[in-house]
Design an enzyme around this catalytic site. Structure first.
Site, PDB file in Angstrom:
ATOM      1  N   LYS A  33      -6.281  27.580  13.949  1.00  0.00           N
ATOM      2  CA  LYS A  33      -5.243  28.470  14.176  1.00  0.00           C
ATOM      3  C   LYS A  33      -4.560  29.232  14.958  1.00  0.00           C
ATOM      4  O   LYS A  33      -3.170  29.544  15.035  1.00  0.00           O
ATOM      5  CB  LYS A  33      -5.446  29.778  12.799  1.00  0.00           C
ATOM      6  CG  LYS A  33      -6.400  30.682  13.127  1.00  0.00           C
ATOM      7  CD  LYS A  33      -6.849  31.613  11.984  1.00  0.00           C
ATOM      8  CE  LYS A  33      -7.462  32.739  12.329  1.00  0.00           C
ATOM      9  NZ  LYS A  33      -7.350  33.305  13.128  1.00  0.00           N
ATOM     10  N   THR A  34      -5.106  29.620  16.093  1.00  0.00           N
ATOM     11  CA  THR A  34      -4.675  30.023  16.977  1.00  0.00           C
ATOM     12  C   THR A  34      -3.602  29.428  17.869  1.00  0.00           C
ATOM     13  O   THR A  34      -2.954  29.629  18.399  1.00  0.00           O
ATOM     14  CB  THR A  34      -5.743  30.235  18.627  1.00  0.00           C
ATOM     15  OG1 THR A  34      -6.803  31.763  17.309  1.00  0.00           O
ATOM     16  CG2 THR A  34      -5.148  31.444  19.056  1.00  0.00           C
ATOM     17  N   ASP A 220      -1.723  36.509  11.860  1.00  0.00           N
ATOM     18  CA  ASP A 220      -2.195  36.234  11.678  1.00  0.00           C
ATOM     19  C   ASP A 220      -3.471  36.692  10.875  1.00  0.00           C
ATOM     20  O   ASP A 220      -3.050  37.534  10.560  1.00  0.00           O
ATOM     21  CB  ASP A 220      -2.877  36.173  13.226  1.00  0.00           C
ATOM     22  CG  ASP A 220      -4.482  35.484  13.129  1.00  0.00           C
ATOM     23  OD1 ASP A 220      -4.875  34.508  12.856  1.00  0.00           O
ATOM     24  OD2 ASP A 220      -5.241  35.354  14.720  1.00  0.00           O
ATOM     25  N   GLU A 221      -4.557  36.334  10.203  1.00  0.00           N
ATOM     26  CA  GLU A 221      -5.731  36.418   9.544  1.00  0.00           C
ATOM     27  C   GLU A 221      -4.849  37.517   8.232  1.00  0.00           C
ATOM     28  O   GLU A 221      -5.502  38.770   7.823  1.00  0.00           O
ATOM     29  CB  GLU A 221      -6.562  38.245  10.412  1.00  0.00           C
ATOM     30  CG  GLU A 221      -6.864  37.359  11.550  1.00  0.00           C
ATOM     31  CD  GLU A 221      -8.360  35.733  10.847  1.00  0.00           C
ATOM     32  OE1 GLU A 221      -8.529  35.982   9.970  1.00  0.00           O
ATOM     33  OE2 GLU A 221      -8.416  35.907  11.954  1.00  0.00           O
ATOM     34  N   GLN A 251     -11.997  33.612   3.448  1.00  0.00           N
ATOM     35  CA  GLN A 251     -12.517  34.624   3.984  1.00  0.00           C
ATOM     36  C   GLN A 251     -11.962  35.830   4.159  1.00  0.00           C
ATOM     37  O   GLN A 251     -12.342  37.005   5.630  1.00  0.00           O
ATOM     38  CB  GLN A 251     -11.951  34.169   6.202  1.00  0.00           C
ATOM     39  CG  GLN A 251     -12.872  32.220   6.354  1.00  0.00           C
ATOM     40  CD  GLN A 251     -11.945  32.228   7.318  1.00  0.00           C
ATOM     41  OE1 GLN A 251     -12.613  32.277   8.482  1.00  0.00           O
ATOM     42  NE2 GLN A 251     -11.353  31.599   7.678  1.00  0.00           N
ATOM     43  N   ARG A 608     -19.436  30.058  11.650  1.00  0.00           N
ATOM     44  CA  ARG A 608     -19.764  31.051  12.974  1.00  0.00           C
ATOM     45  C   ARG A 608     -19.967  30.195  13.073  1.00  0.00           C
ATOM     46  O   ARG A 608     -20.603  29.741  15.286  1.00  0.00           O
ATOM     47  CB  ARG A 608     -20.152  31.877  13.177  1.00  0.00           C
ATOM     48  CG  ARG A 608     -20.113  33.052  12.210  1.00  0.00           C
ATOM     49  CD  ARG A 608     -17.658  33.359  13.181  1.00  0.00           C
ATOM     50  NE  ARG A 608     -17.058  33.188  11.757  1.00  0.00           N
ATOM     51  CZ  ARG A 608     -16.100  32.628  11.304  1.00  0.00           C
ATOM     52  NH1 ARG A 608     -15.096  32.537  12.389  1.00  0.00           N
ATOM     53  NH2 ARG A 608     -14.913  32.282  10.605  1.00  0.00           N
TER      54      ARG A 608
END
Length: 741
Positions: A33-34, A220-221, A251, A608
């Protein structure tokens, strides 16, 4: 421009090339995503000719903002990257308010109160209102106020919505708290968002200026936004509607601090013409890890944008499921396995992370890692910026920037000791309140007319000396660079000598090293114009987060809570304490929404891991000095057994407590409390069960119940009892069950 697209998969490419209108990118963990966010910004500039000055990108952590800036510099060059606006919600709102808060009748040089300052201010509020701290905990009161601000509820609105006597108490505290903040020319974290939304709502001309500047808004997020952030985004995007949000409802794990997963679930209702693009190719983990994560999250409810994560990384090793006898055995397994991986060259210490639900779980882990000689860094302990000598030094610098900051003023009024006792401080507060002025202004009144002040000659001398020191720092701030200002402060208050006098040589050396580290950090601001150095330094310090303390270069295991681990990744991850009452947490088991968030938290923890994943739980765990039989987390039952490897799993009837490790002094840490180990149990337990199925019993906490089964385990009798709320496994020697006829 082709270089920007050639390394993207088809879904990523669609997201980057969709430049107009509202877009929702549902980005699974590790799906790049980044990369999508940064490449889309670069594409806007290269393909559409967008001016970098018109692009605003918002994220949640300083770490994410720094990473985004670094990638953008590599893509578009430092000059264009500097023209972008990239930052966290709080840092961007602080920037907006520095410019435009005057429209709300406030001063631009406001202080930003961190969590410690907020709690100190709330304690003053309770004193002012004659409320007992033991009855009304400052943190609990502030949490209610924070929740109200996140919902954009003012003190007046909160008063109208009162539903209980406690709400009435909160209303009074909320009103007084805001009065004191305004008097100190300070904002807390929640005010940064609240006041920005209020500014835009009450001054459409100011909002229009920002809307015209920011033609493209990227967030973002998005699943972690609260109501205030949601409204702020809608305000900024209302005119051009070029809103690009990236997130994943699976998430969403911050509901406890106000995040509302409905913001992302209802995005298409807010923007019916939105494009939805799903990123489901994972670049981080092995397929074994992804299959485990998918099994956990697929059993959840309230899922709208369903993803089937896949990867080209290969299957990888099976996920390990380990049961320890107790928390110490669990921790020993983690330490031994990390030592083995390092010894065999399969990993470095820095490749490994241990994640847990609550900070309290770190105790056994720290002891096991220390005993095994495994270096570690603990995230979530006492932050550097929270250490007393650092906070005290910062308080002086904050007074140099804003002398009306009463919390900072009272913090250092008698540090170093200058003969101003608690009685004088209380008298100063009462006098200032009677005059209707902040404490600094009261000191100015004292200087002008000492005879009219209610202080002894000795107290007057001490207070005027303190005022002279602060005024000297204010004057120096206008002429001296930040680093020089710190050096002057250190010299004037004889800081090093003070530390040695107060703490002794050994402790003072460490505290003095912290002051030197503070100065080294301040040196980073030397390149800024003089008038910007101190304000920007104080702003960044106030907004720094725990995860910003992680040193990626340190060859040490990272010990961190699952909430703090969001956004991080490691080759090897140990998830410990996967038991009922811990994950899911006991506070969530009676609330479906919270229970689903606990499931998502485990999903985040699993994803993670890049190469190896260990899921760990204990057969019994100590809590409140009592050892209770644990029950594996219900979420583990959702994972197909074929996905998990269970090396050397003992049966319930053959579990043996591991031999006690040699006694060893635990390394001390600020805020830690040493607990002596529990005494060993006496040998010779029962030889036959004394409870039978169908028998009625009473427990002092759980009430009446019916025995389901009973068996001998490890020299004790394990009794399974069905109580009114749920079934529990208890040890007879601890539970003290009363037999009912």
């Amino acid at each position: 421009m082709s270089n920007l697209l050639e390394n993207l998969n088809p879904a990523q490419r669609r997201a980057v090339e969709t430049v107009a209108g509202p877009v929702l990118v549902v980005a699974g963990p590790g799906s790049g995503k980044t990369r999508v966010l940064t490449h889309r910004i670069a594409y806007l500039i290269a393909a559409t000719g967008a001016d970098p000055f018109t692009i605003l990108a918002v994220t949640f952590t300083n770490k994410a903002a720094r990473e985004m800036n670094e990638r953008l510099e590599a893509l578009i060059g430092p000059a264009q990257a500097r023209a972008l606006t990239v930052g966290t919600f709080h840092s961007l709102c602080a920037r907006f308010l520095r410019r435009d808060i005057v429209h709300l009748g406030r001063e631009r040089d406001f202080a930003i109160y961190d969590s410690d300052d907020q709690e100190r201010l709330m304690r003053r509020v309770l004193r002012d209102l004659n409320l007992n701290e033991k009855q009304y905990a400052p943190r609990a009161i502030h949490a209610r106020i924070s929740s109200a601000k996140n919902e954009l509820i003012s003190p007046q609105e909160f008063a109208r919505l009162n539903r209980s006597y406690f709400d009435e108490i909160v209303t009074r505290c909320y009103e007084r708290y805001q009065t004191l903040l305004r008097e100190a020319n300070a904002l807390d974290f929640d005010d940064l968002l609240f006041e920005t939304v209020r500014l835009f709502d009450q001054h459409p001309d100011v909002l229009a200026r920002y809307q015209e500047r920011y033609l493209y808004l990227l967030v973002d997020e998005y699943q972690d936004t609260n109501h205030a952030q949601y409204v702020l985004i809608k305000q900024l995007a209302a005119r051009h509607r070029n809103l690009f949000v990236v997130g994943d409802a699976d998430q969403s794990i911050y509901g406890w601090r106000g995040a509302d997963v409905r913001n992302i679930l209802q995005f298409e209702q807010d923007y019916p013409d939105a494009r939805v693009i799903v990123l489901d190719q994972n670049y981080r983990s092995t397929q074994s890890i992804l299959d485990t994560a998918q099994a956990v999250i697929a059993a959840g409810t309230k899922r709208k944008h369903i993803k089937q994560l896949w990867t080209a990384n290969g299957a990888g090793p099976q996920v390990t499921l380990h049961e320890g006898y107790d928390q110490d055995a669990e921790a020993s397994f983690v330490a031994d396995e990390i030592a083995r991986l390092v010894a065999t060259g399969e990993a470095r210490y820095r490749d490994c992370a241990v994640m847990y639900r609550t900070n309290a779980q770190s105790r056994a882990l720290e002891e096991a890692l220390s005993r095994r000689g495994v270096p570690y860094q603990l995230i979530g302990g006492l932050r550097f910026w929270e250490r007393k000598e650092v906070k005290d030094t910062l308080a002086y610098l904050r007074l140099a920037a804003n002398p009306y900051d009463s919390i900072s003023l009272t913090r250092v009024l008698n540090w170093p000791a200058r003969g101003i006792g608690e009685r004088t401080e209380a008298e100063l507060s009462r006098w200032a309140e009677s005059l209707g002025v902040p404490l600094y202004q009261a000191l100015k009144e004292l200087e002008a007319d000492p005879a009219g002040a209610p202080f002894s000659p000795r107290a007057v001398t001490a207070l005027r000396g303190f005022l002279s020191l602060i005024d000297g720092l204010i004057a120096a701030r206008r002429e001296a660079p930040l680093l020089k200002l710190i050096e002057m402060l250190v010299e004037r208050i004889e800081l090093r000598e003070t530390l040695f006098r107060e703490y002794g040589e050994e402790s003072a050396d460490e505290r003095w090293a912290n002051i030197q580290e503070l100065a080294a950090f301040a040196a980073r601001y030397d390149g800024l114009p003089l008038e910007q150095q101190l304000p920007q330094f104080l702003e960044e310090v106030a907004l720094v987060a725990d995860v910003d303390r992680i040193d990626p270069q340190a060859d040490a295991v990272t010990c961190i809570t699952l909430h703090q681990a969001k956004g991080l990744e490691y080759p090897v991850v140990f998830l410990v304490g996967l038991e009922e009452g811990l994950l899911p947490h006991s506070r969530s088991t009676d609330d479906r929404e919270r229970l689903e968030e606990e499931r998502r938290l485990l999903y985040v923890g699993i994803t993670r891991a890049r190469q190896r994943l260990y899921l760990c739980y204990a057969f019994r765990r100590e809590s409140f000095n009592r050892s209770n039989i644990s029950k594996p987390s219900r979420f583990l039952a959702d994972i197909p057994p074929g996905l998990l490897k269970r090396p050397g799993r003992p049966s319930a009837s053959t579990r043996v407590r591991p031999a006690a490790a040699p006694a060893r002094q635990r390394p001390t840490r600020p805020g830690d409390t040493w607990r002596a180990p529990a005494p060993p149990r006496a040998a010779g337990g029962p030889t036959e069960v004394s409870f039978f199925p169908g028998q009625r019993v009473r427990h002092s906490a759980f009430g009446e119940g019916v025995v389901v089964s009973s068996r001998l385990v490890d020299g004790d009798e394990e009794v399974t009892v069905s109580f009114a709320d749920r079934e529990r496994r208890l040890l007879a020697s601890f539970a003290r069950l009363e037999r009912l006829k």
